[in-house]
Design a protein around this motif. Structure first.
Motif, short mmCIF file in Angstrom:
data_model
loop_
_atom_site.label_atom_id
_atom_site.label_comp_id
_atom_site.label_asym_id
_atom_site.label_seq_id
_atom_site.Cartn_x
_atom_site.Cartn_y
_atom_site.Cartn_z
N LEU A 44 -33.17 81.09 -5.89
CA LEU A 44 -33.49 82.11 -4.89
C LEU A 44 -32.56 83.31 -5.03
CD1 LEU A 44 -34.05 79.69 -1.89
CD2 LEU A 44 -35.79 81.23 -2.84
N ALA A 45 -31.31 83.07 -5.32
CA ALA A 45 -30.36 84.16 -5.49
C ALA A 45 -30.74 85.06 -6.65
CB ALA A 45 -28.95 83.61 -5.69
N ALA A 46 -31.30 84.47 -7.70
CA ALA A 46 -31.62 85.21 -8.92
C ALA A 46 -33.01 85.85 -8.89
CB ALA A 46 -31.52 84.27 -10.12
N ASP A 47 -33.82 85.51 -7.90
CA ASP A 47 -35.20 85.98 -7.87
C ASP A 47 -35.29 87.30 -7.09
OD1 ASP A 47 -37.92 86.37 -7.66
OD2 ASP A 47 -38.38 84.31 -7.07
N ASP A 48 -35.47 88.39 -7.81
CA ASP A 48 -35.52 89.71 -7.17
C ASP A 48 -36.74 89.89 -6.28
OD1 ASP A 48 -33.16 90.43 -8.39
OD2 ASP A 48 -34.14 91.44 -10.08
N ALA A 49 -37.75 89.05 -6.46
CA ALA A 49 -38.96 89.15 -5.63
C ALA A 49 -38.74 88.58 -4.24
CB ALA A 49 -40.13 88.44 -6.31
N VAL A 50 -37.70 87.79 -4.06
CA VAL A 50 -37.42 87.16 -2.77
C VAL A 50 -36.58 88.09 -1.91
CG1 VAL A 50 -36.27 85.24 -1.61
CG2 VAL A 50 -37.64 84.81 -3.65
N ARG A 51 -37.10 88.42 -0.73
CA ARG A 51 -36.40 89.32 0.19
C ARG A 51 -35.68 88.57 1.30
NH1 ARG A 51 -38.84 94.47 0.25
NH2 ARG A 51 -37.18 95.03 1.73
N VAL A 52 -36.29 87.47 1.77
CA VAL A 52 -35.77 86.69 2.89
C VAL A 52 -36.05 85.22 2.61
CG1 VAL A 52 -35.82 86.36 5.41
CG2 VAL A 52 -36.45 88.58 4.44
N VAL A 53 -35.16 84.35 3.06
CA VAL A 53 -35.36 82.90 2.90
C VAL A 53 -35.34 82.26 4.29
CG1 VAL A 53 -34.52 80.76 1.86
CG2 VAL A 53 -34.23 82.94 0.64
N VAL A 54 -36.34 81.43 4.55
CA VAL A 54 -36.41 80.64 5.78
C VAL A 54 -36.15 79.19 5.40
CG1 VAL A 54 -37.86 79.84 7.70
CG2 VAL A 54 -38.03 82.21 6.88
N LEU A 55 -35.17 78.57 6.04
CA LEU A 55 -34.83 77.16 5.79
C LEU A 55 -35.33 76.32 6.95
CD1 LEU A 55 -33.27 74.98 4.16
CD2 LEU A 55 -31.26 75.57 5.54
N THR A 56 -36.12 75.30 6.66
CA THR A 56 -36.67 74.45 7.70
C THR A 56 -36.81 73.03 7.20
OG1 THR A 56 -38.41 74.34 9.40
CG2 THR A 56 -39.11 74.88 7.14
N GLY A 57 -37.34 72.15 8.04
CA GLY A 57 -37.55 70.77 7.66
C GLY A 57 -38.98 70.35 7.92
N ALA A 58 -39.44 69.36 7.19
CA ALA A 58 -40.78 68.80 7.41
C ALA A 58 -40.69 67.73 8.49
CB ALA A 58 -41.31 68.20 6.12
N GLY A 59 -41.71 67.65 9.32
CA GLY A 59 -41.78 66.58 10.30
C GLY A 59 -40.99 66.86 11.56
N LYS A 60 -40.57 65.79 12.23
CA LYS A 60 -39.97 65.90 13.55
C LYS A 60 -38.50 66.30 13.51
CE LYS A 60 -43.06 62.52 15.74
NZ LYS A 60 -43.13 61.25 16.49
N SER A 61 -37.80 66.02 12.42
CA SER A 61 -36.37 66.28 12.34
C SER A 61 -36.07 67.41 11.37
CB SER A 61 -35.62 65.02 11.88
OG SER A 61 -35.78 63.97 12.79
N PHE A 62 -35.06 68.21 11.72
CA PHE A 62 -34.58 69.23 10.78
C PHE A 62 -33.77 68.57 9.67
CE2 PHE A 62 -31.18 72.36 9.66
CZ PHE A 62 -31.99 73.28 9.02
N CYS A 63 -32.72 67.86 10.05
CA CYS A 63 -31.92 67.12 9.06
C CYS A 63 -31.03 66.14 9.79
CB CYS A 63 -31.08 68.08 8.22
SG CYS A 63 -30.01 67.24 7.01
N ALA A 64 -31.15 64.86 9.45
CA ALA A 64 -30.42 63.80 10.14
C ALA A 64 -29.02 63.57 9.59
CB ALA A 64 -31.21 62.50 10.10
N GLY A 65 -28.58 64.44 8.66
CA GLY A 65 -27.25 64.26 8.07
C GLY A 65 -27.33 63.55 6.74
N GLY A 66 -26.36 62.68 6.47
CA GLY A 66 -26.32 61.98 5.19
C GLY A 66 -27.28 60.81 5.15
N ASP A 67 -27.95 60.66 4.03
CA ASP A 67 -28.87 59.55 3.80
C ASP A 67 -28.11 58.23 3.79
OD1 ASP A 67 -31.56 58.51 2.64
OD2 ASP A 67 -30.06 57.82 1.20
N LEU A 68 -28.71 57.18 4.35
CA LEU A 68 -28.02 55.89 4.46
C LEU A 68 -27.66 55.32 3.08
CD1 LEU A 68 -30.06 54.13 7.30
CD2 LEU A 68 -28.01 55.53 7.47
#
Length: 262
Positions: A44-68
């Protein structure tokens, strides 16, 4: 580039949406996800076509932390290997934190531990008003070390100390008060709120945006190699303690840790 734990899409305006795509695991971070996020940040940093980045998660949780599984693997590692794993997480967080594009967090669900760190590396994070957050590490006998520089930069020490050590869960309204979220909105208003953050950047000079973000980072709290190395060492040291062995063991055994009195 193909990813297994992420989804990356860019629209005609140059708005990239980077989605954590381990929905069945509540988007918990595995070693593979950490590696793929590092790769995606570089792309994303190297792609001049990208102006803005949206960070999200799929499903009900954004991020539960470290994987078990990742946590369990770390428990069985020797000290140097464990430090190297913490270094990979730190590298990923640093890459997102210094991404030369605006990074907007679309926090569509709960965020715990490292998930709060992911929200904190965003330039602005907006969440649903039903979410919960928490720094849950101390329940396990470890500490929120690698994410520490980013959440302290976002919250400030005084506000951080309200929640950084207690593992207490807090709601969206308190997350706003703590500075972790800019706003909390109903789920059906989240996309409009994110769009309102995206649109102004499409009228800005991309180079000027990147330079302004870098200046803000230069003027903000120091997060350099020395600070990052300190957090890695602090986490590695905690993993060597009897408390960590007891806390992680109790978690996987589905029992209360020895220190639990409530």
């Amino acid at each position: 580039m193909m990813y297994e734990t992420l989804k990356l899409e860019t629209d005609a305006r140059g708005v990239a949406t980077l989605t954590l795509a381990r929905e069945e695991k509540h988007n918990a971070m595995s070693a593979q996800m950490i590696a793929e996020l590092t790769q995606a940040a570089a792309a994303l940093a190297a792609d001049d076509a990208v102006r803005v980045v949206v960070l999200t998660g799929a499903g009900k949780s954004f991020c539960a932390g470290g994987d078990l599984g990742w946590m369990q693997a770390q428990r069985d590692m020797d000290g140097p290997t464990r430090s190297a794993e913490a270094g990979k997480l730190a590298t990923m967080l640093g890459a997102l934190n210094t991404l030369p594009k605006p990074l907007i967090g679309r926090v569509q669900g709960n965020a715990f531990g490292g998930g709060v760190g992911m929200a904190s590396v965003c330039d602005v994070a907006i969440g649903v008003d039903t979410l919960k957050m928490g720094f849950t590490e101390t329940r396990l006998g470890i500490i929120p070390a690698t994410i520490g520089p980013y959440v302290l930069a976002r919250m400030g020490e005084g506000r951080a100390r309200r929640v950084f050590m207690s593992a207490r869960l807090f709601d969206a309204a308190e997350a706003v008060d703590l500075g972790l979220l800019a706003r909390a909105v109903p789920a059906d208003a989240l996309d409009a709120a994110i769009e309102a953050e995206v649109v102004p950047y499409l009228s800005c000079a991309p180079g000027a945006v990147a330079a302004a973000k870098q200046l803000a980072r230069d003027l903000g709290p120091r997060i350099d190699a020395q600070v990052v190395d300190h957090t890695i060492a602090a986490l590695a040291d905690r993993w060597e303690t009897e408390e960590a062995a007891e806390g992680i063991g109790a978690f996987f055994d589905k029992r209360k840790a020895a220190w639990v009195t409530g």
